[in-house]
Design an enzyme around this catalytic site. Structure first.
Site, mmCIF file in Angstrom:
data_model
loop_
_atom_site.group_PDB
_atom_site.id
_atom_site.type_symbol
_atom_site.label_atom_id
_atom_site.label_comp_id
_atom_site.label_asym_id
_atom_site.label_seq_id
_atom_site.Cartn_x
_atom_site.Cartn_y
_atom_site.Cartn_z
ATOM 1 N N CYS A 4 56.975 -55.257 41.441
ATOM 2 C CA CYS A 4 57.833 -55.205 40.265
ATOM 3 C C CYS A 4 57.323 -56.207 39.231
ATOM 4 O O CYS A 4 56.325 -56.863 39.430
ATOM 5 C CB CYS A 4 59.263 -55.554 40.651
ATOM 6 N N ILE B 231 64.649 -51.013 46.096
ATOM 7 C CA ILE B 231 64.303 -50.880 47.507
ATOM 8 C C ILE B 231 65.479 -51.246 48.393
ATOM 9 O O ILE B 231 65.932 -50.432 49.186
ATOM 10 C CB ILE B 231 63.061 -51.745 47.845
#
Length: 155
Positions: free
Chosen positions: A2, A48
């Site tokens: 990310c 996630i």
């Protein structure tokens, strides 16, 4: 991986913040931001752990603390159990929330308890401070600069 972007300071500029977020756009499926007069914080991330409730930047219940987090803490379940026994309460099942609660419980030393790959920026809105940390393995990048009385952080 990310990406995070954070600009902190009394003259935080939206244009610089937007460029920083654009630079990490390819790193995640969703962009999330927190914007105030002296703090611009954002993430471009993959969802996630607890995809529905774990948003970023993550704010404490009193909105004093703002966390931008890139990576994963592998031992977040064990830390959550320990923090729960210490009286910490959780709103999600995310490792993001565990990171902030660990910081609030153990202070600067919290990072020694984390096992994983991560870059962390935690802004204390009331004190005007930002705490930066990255994993001991140093896999996740963390860049910062001080320009025009503003702290710029990117990962």
């Amino acid at each position: 991986m990310c990406g995070i972007a954070l600009v902190a300071g009394s003259v935080a500029r939206q244009a610089a913040f937007r460029l920083m977020l654009d630079a990490v756009r390819s790193r995640g499926e969703i962009e999330e931001t927190f914007v105030s007069d002296d703090l611009l914080a954002g993430t471009q991330r993959l969802r996630i752990v607890d995809a529905e409730r774990a948003t970023q930047p993550w704010t404490s219940a009193d909105e004093r603390w703002v966390l931008c987090y890139n990576g994963e803490v592998f031992n977040h379940r064990a830390l959550r159990a320990e923090l729960t026994l210490l009286g910490r309460q959780f709103r999600t099942g995310s490792d993001t929330e565990v990171v902030l609660e660990a910081f609030l419980q153990w202070g600067d030393d919290f990072v020694r308890r984390l096992r994983g790959e991560f870059a962390i920026a935690i802004a204390d809105r009331s004190a005007g401070r930002v705490y930066l940390a990255r994993g001991l393995v140093a896999v996740t990048p963390l860049y910062w600069s001080l320009r025009a009385c503003c702290l710029h952080v990117d990962s």
